[in-house]
Design a protein around this motif. Structure first.
Motif, PDB file in Angstrom:
ATOM      1  N   ARG A 180      36.485  -3.343 -10.280  1.00 54.74           N
ATOM      2  CA  ARG A 180      37.629  -4.259 -10.307  1.00 54.74           C
ATOM      3  C   ARG A 180      37.324  -5.526  -9.523  1.00 54.74           C
ATOM      4  O   ARG A 180      37.657  -6.627  -9.963  1.00 54.74           O
ATOM      5  N   ASP A 181      36.692  -5.365  -8.342  1.00 53.70           N
ATOM      6  CA  ASP A 181      36.319  -6.542  -7.543  1.00 53.70           C
ATOM      7  C   ASP A 181      35.363  -7.440  -8.324  1.00 53.70           C
ATOM      8  O   ASP A 181      35.501  -8.665  -8.335  1.00 53.70           O
ATOM      9  N   LEU A 182      34.383  -6.842  -8.974  1.00 54.91           N
ATOM     10  CA  LEU A 182      33.417  -7.622  -9.746  1.00 54.91           C
ATOM     11  C   LEU A 182      34.096  -8.343 -10.909  1.00 54.91           C
ATOM     12  O   LEU A 182      33.733  -9.478 -11.240  1.00 54.91           O
ATOM     13  N   ALA A 183      35.083  -7.681 -11.524  1.00 55.50           N
ATOM     14  CA  ALA A 183      35.805  -8.315 -12.633  1.00 55.50           C
ATOM     15  C   ALA A 183      36.597  -9.522 -12.138  1.00 55.50           C
ATOM     16  O   ALA A 183      36.616 -10.579 -12.779  1.00 55.50           O
ATOM     17  N   VAL A 184      37.250  -9.367 -10.981  1.00 59.32           N
ATOM     18  CA  VAL A 184      38.035 -10.480 -10.427  1.00 59.32           C
ATOM     19  C   VAL A 184      37.125 -11.652 -10.059  1.00 59.32           C
ATOM     20  O   VAL A 184      37.419 -12.814 -10.365  1.00 59.32           O
ATOM     21  N   ILE A 185      35.991 -11.342  -9.402  1.00 55.92           N
ATOM     22  CA  ILE A 185      35.040 -12.401  -9.037  1.00 55.92           C
ATOM     23  C   ILE A 185      34.492 -13.085 -10.283  1.00 55.92           C
ATOM     24  O   ILE A 185      34.350 -14.308 -10.345  1.00 55.92           O
ATOM     25  N   GLY A 186      34.204 -12.265 -11.302  1.00 56.57           N
ATOM     26  CA  GLY A 186      33.694 -12.846 -12.544  1.00 56.57           C
ATOM     27  C   GLY A 186      34.688 -13.775 -13.200  1.00 56.57           C
ATOM     28  O   GLY A 186      34.315 -14.840 -13.709  1.00 56.57           O
ATOM     29  N   VAL A 187      35.969 -13.408 -13.168  1.00 55.29           N
ATOM     30  CA  VAL A 187      36.998 -14.269 -13.757  1.00 55.29           C
ATOM     31  C   VAL A 187      37.172 -15.545 -12.933  1.00 55.29           C
ATOM     32  O   VAL A 187      37.227 -16.655 -13.480  1.00 55.29           O
ATOM     33  N   LEU A 188      37.255 -15.392 -11.600  1.00 51.03           N
ATOM     34  CA  LEU A 188      37.479 -16.550 -10.735  1.00 51.03           C
ATOM     35  C   LEU A 188      36.315 -17.533 -10.775  1.00 51.03           C
ATOM     36  O   LEU A 188      36.522 -18.749 -10.659  1.00 51.03           O
ATOM     37  N   LEU A 189      35.103 -17.044 -10.914  1.00 49.26           N
ATOM     38  CA  LEU A 189      33.940 -17.930 -10.997  1.00 49.26           C
ATOM     39  C   LEU A 189      33.627 -18.327 -12.431  1.00 49.26           C
ATOM     40  O   LEU A 189      33.191 -19.450 -12.700  1.00 49.26           O
ATOM     41  N   GLY A 190      33.836 -17.404 -13.351  1.00 50.53           N
ATOM     42  CA  GLY A 190      33.456 -17.666 -14.732  1.00 50.53           C
ATOM     43  C   GLY A 190      34.302 -18.721 -15.406  1.00 50.53           C
ATOM     44  O   GLY A 190      33.777 -19.595 -16.117  1.00 50.53           O
ATOM     45  N   ILE A 191      35.619 -18.698 -15.181  1.00 50.80           N
ATOM     46  CA  ILE A 191      36.503 -19.670 -15.830  1.00 50.80           C
ATOM     47  C   ILE A 191      36.182 -21.103 -15.395  1.00 50.80           C
ATOM     48  O   ILE A 191      36.024 -21.988 -16.251  1.00 50.80           O
ATOM     49  N   PRO A 192      36.046 -21.393 -14.084  1.00 49.72           N
ATOM     50  CA  PRO A 192      35.666 -22.766 -13.700  1.00 49.72           C
ATOM     51  C   PRO A 192      34.309 -23.190 -14.256  1.00 49.72           C
ATOM     52  O   PRO A 192      34.139 -24.347 -14.668  1.00 49.72           O
ATOM     53  N   VAL A 193      33.336 -22.251 -14.270  1.00 51.23           N
ATOM     54  CA  VAL A 193      32.015 -22.600 -14.803  1.00 51.23           C
ATOM     55  C   VAL A 193      32.096 -22.911 -16.291  1.00 51.23           C
ATOM     56  O   VAL A 193      31.515 -23.892 -16.775  1.00 51.23           O
ATOM     57  N   LEU A 194      32.831 -22.098 -17.037  1.00 50.00           N
ATOM     58  CA  LEU A 194      32.988 -22.340 -18.471  1.00 50.00           C
ATOM     59  C   LEU A 194      33.702 -23.659 -18.741  1.00 50.00           C
ATOM     60  O   LEU A 194      33.328 -24.417 -19.649  1.00 50.00           O
ATOM     61  N   LEU A 195      34.741 -23.947 -17.946  1.00 54.99           N
ATOM     62  CA  LEU A 195      35.457 -25.214 -18.110  1.00 54.99           C
ATOM     63  C   LEU A 195      34.547 -26.398 -17.795  1.00 54.99           C
ATOM     64  O   LEU A 195      34.585 -27.424 -18.486  1.00 54.99           O
ATOM     65  N   ASP A 196      33.727 -26.233 -16.751  1.00 51.18           N
ATOM     66  CA  ASP A 196      32.802 -27.307 -16.397  1.00 51.18           C
ATOM     67  C   ASP A 196      31.780 -27.541 -17.513  1.00 51.18           C
ATOM     68  O   ASP A 196      31.483 -28.686 -17.863  1.00 51.18           O
ATOM     69  N   LEU A 197      31.269 -26.451 -18.074  1.00 54.60           N
ATOM     70  CA  LEU A 197      30.310 -26.591 -19.166  1.00 54.60           C
ATOM     71  C   LEU A 197      30.963 -27.200 -20.406  1.00 54.60           C
ATOM     72  O   LEU A 197      30.366 -28.042 -21.090  1.00 54.60           O
ATOM     73  N   ALA A 198      32.204 -26.789 -20.677  1.00 53.78           N
ATOM     74  CA  ALA A 198      32.865 -27.245 -21.901  1.00 53.78           C
ATOM     75  C   ALA A 198      33.349 -28.681 -21.796  1.00 53.78           C
ATOM     76  O   ALA A 198      33.277 -29.440 -22.773  1.00 53.78           O
ATOM     77  N   LEU A 199      33.839 -29.070 -20.622  1.00 56.08           N
ATOM     78  CA  LEU A 199      34.456 -30.385 -20.482  1.00 56.08           C
ATOM     79  C   LEU A 199      33.529 -31.445 -19.895  1.00 56.08           C
ATOM     80  O   LEU A 199      33.779 -32.642 -20.088  1.00 56.08           O
ATOM     81  N   ILE A 200      32.490 -31.035 -19.191  1.00 51.58           N
ATOM     82  CA  ILE A 200      31.602 -32.001 -18.535  1.00 51.58           C
ATOM     83  C   ILE A 200      30.218 -31.994 -19.171  1.00 51.58           C
ATOM     84  O   ILE A 200      29.792 -32.988 -19.790  1.00 51.58           O
ATOM     85  N   TRP A 201      29.512 -30.895 -19.028  1.00 50.85           N
ATOM     86  CA  TRP A 201      28.121 -30.877 -19.461  1.00 50.85           C
ATOM     87  C   TRP A 201      27.986 -30.803 -20.974  1.00 50.85           C
ATOM     88  O   TRP A 201      27.030 -31.367 -21.533  1.00 50.85           O
ATOM     89  N   GLY A 202      28.915 -30.154 -21.643  1.00 54.00           N
ATOM     90  CA  GLY A 202      28.865 -30.116 -23.102  1.00 54.00           C
ATOM     91  C   GLY A 202      28.952 -31.499 -23.724  1.00 54.00           C
ATOM     92  O   GLY A 202      28.055 -31.914 -24.486  1.00 54.00           O
ATOM     93  N   PRO A 203      30.006 -32.278 -23.418  1.00 56.04           N
ATOM     94  CA  PRO A 203      30.072 -33.649 -23.941  1.00 56.04           C
ATOM     95  C   PRO A 203      28.919 -34.530 -23.478  1.00 56.04           C
ATOM     96  O   PRO A 203      28.482 -35.418 -24.215  1.00 56.04           O
ATOM     97  N   THR A 204      28.427 -34.301 -22.252  1.00 54.73           N
ATOM     98  CA  THR A 204      27.307 -35.106 -21.768  1.00 54.73           C
ATOM     99  C   THR A 204      26.057 -34.882 -22.610  1.00 54.73           C
ATOM    100  O   THR A 204      25.406 -35.835 -23.060  1.00 54.73           O
ATOM    101  N   LEU A 205      25.729 -33.620 -22.839  1.00 52.04           N
ATOM    102  CA  LEU A 205      24.550 -33.319 -23.649  1.00 52.04           C
ATOM    103  C   LEU A 205      24.749 -33.761 -25.099  1.00 52.04           C
ATOM    104  O   LEU A 205      23.806 -34.235 -25.753  1.00 52.04           O
ATOM    105  N   ALA A 206      25.982 -33.631 -25.589  1.00 50.62           N
ATOM    106  CA  ALA A 206      26.267 -34.089 -26.955  1.00 50.62           C
ATOM    107  C   ALA A 206      26.087 -35.599 -27.068  1.00 50.62           C
ATOM    108  O   ALA A 206      25.556 -36.097 -28.068  1.00 50.62           O
ATOM    109  N   SER A 207      26.526 -36.339 -26.051  1.00 55.04           N
ATOM    110  CA  SER A 207      26.360 -37.797 -26.074  1.00 55.04           C
ATOM    111  C   SER A 207      24.902 -38.194 -26.056  1.00 55.04           C
ATOM    112  O   SER A 207      24.489 -39.137 -26.747  1.00 55.04           O
ATOM    113  N   ILE A 208      24.104 -37.474 -25.261  1.00 57.27           N
ATOM    114  CA  ILE A 208      22.673 -37.774 -25.223  1.00 57.27           C
ATOM    115  C   ILE A 208      22.054 -37.551 -26.596  1.00 57.27           C
ATOM    116  O   ILE A 208      21.255 -38.366 -27.083  1.00 57.27           O
ATOM    117  N   GLY A 209      22.416 -36.455 -27.242  1.00 53.38           N
ATOM    118  CA  GLY A 209      21.883 -36.187 -28.569  1.00 53.38           C
ATOM    119  C   GLY A 209      22.356 -37.192 -29.605  1.00 53.38           C
ATOM    120  O   GLY A 209      21.570 -37.697 -30.423  1.00 53.38           O
TER     121      GLY A 209
END
Length: 304
Positions: A20-49
């Protein structure tokens, strides 16, 4: 008793995470990382391409290599004025607004009367968006109904502060600096509050003047704040868009790289590939300034 204490010490060992602890940590860390990849690094790499393609956003994507960059550097008249203006923004905010914010922070740190009122008043522009600051600049610097011409009694021969390309960039920079100064002031004021008073007392005992104490004792201890302020200043200068767009859509002397990106991507031409090339140039310039500044500051911190 020793056996009991040993058992208790053994029980107090490192706590193992449950599933349960690992699931909570995964959610708390995973959601911000996914949002960062989707909203920041994803468009950045797409723009470069996309910067190496010719695409209008609807039809097929055609690979053109570095043609967009060749056109940008050699056959796109607004580009170099926009580059000069962005560099001017960095220089003005870094060399004028930031030192002025530091000066205000030093004065307020001395505990002058009504310091709380001054802090609130000087910080108030920070809560305003740059678009609102642009509208306020129009009220002040407008040619026909502006407050500045009224104060200067220029009704018969009003100065076109925002229409003259030799003047409007400086008026806009003053308006942007008005907002940036309050932000810098608060950051430095927080840093000054954390300076150990004993350092100032030791410098005074050694015969150092107030100015010498500040530059040789206080300012070096503000190195972490200097790094933050430097990065924020570069980012604020290079991402400037709202204020010039609110005044005249970033034309006639107010060209900026961010405006050129918008004009090409969402304008009537819809040259997404070409606009992405401008965005990549802006990204490269931003990273160049920030990485160079951070490396210099971190090297200085290690030597100190």
């Amino acid at each position: 008793m020793p056996l009991i204490n040993a058992r208790r010490a053994k029980r107090r060992g490192p706590r193992r995470f449950t599933s349960r602890d690992l699931a909570v940590i995964g959610v708390l860390l995973g959601i911000p990382v996914l949002l960062d990849l989707a909203l920041i690094w994803g468009p950045t790499l797409a723009s470069i391409g996309l910067s190496f393609t010719n695409w209008d956003g609807i039809g097929d994507i055609h690979w053109v290599g570095i043609d967009n960059y060749k056109t940008l550097f050699t056959d796109y008249p607004p580009f170099w004025p926009a580059v000069r203006h962005n560099v001017l923004w960095v220089a003005f905010l870094g060399c004028v607004a930031t030192p002025f914010g530091l000066l205000l922070a030093v004065l307020l740190d001395k505990g002058v009367r009504f310091s709380r009122f001054y802090q609130s008043t000087l910080y108030m522009p920070v809560v305003l968006s740059l678009a609102i600051v642009g509208f306020i600049a129009q009220l002040i610097f407008s040619r026909d109904q502006g407050a500045l011409n009224a104060i200067l009694s220029n009704e018969n021969d009003p100065v076109d502060w925002l229409g003259n390309p030799d003047l409007n960039i400086w008026m806009v920079l003053l308006a942007a600096a008005w907002r940036h100064t309050g932000y810098v002031m608060i950051l430095y004021l927080a840093g000054l509050k954390s300076v150990d008073p004993s350092l100032k007392e030791a410098a005074a005992i050694d015969g150092a003047s107030e100015t010498q104490t500040f530059f040789r004792v206080v300012l070096p201890t503000l190195r972490p704040v200097n790094i933050i302020v430097g990065v924020i200043t570069v980012i604020e200068a290079l991402r400037a868009f709202d204020i010039v767009y609110a005044i005249n859509h970033g034309r006639n002397g107010l060209e900026l790289l961010s405006v050129l990106v918008t004009d090409n991507i969402i304008g009537e031409a819809s040259r997404i590939g070409f606009g992405s090339a401008i965005a990549v140039v802006l990204l490269t310039v931003s990273l160049g300034f920030i990485v160079t500044y951070l490396v210099q500051e971190l090297r200085g911190g290690k030597k100190g």
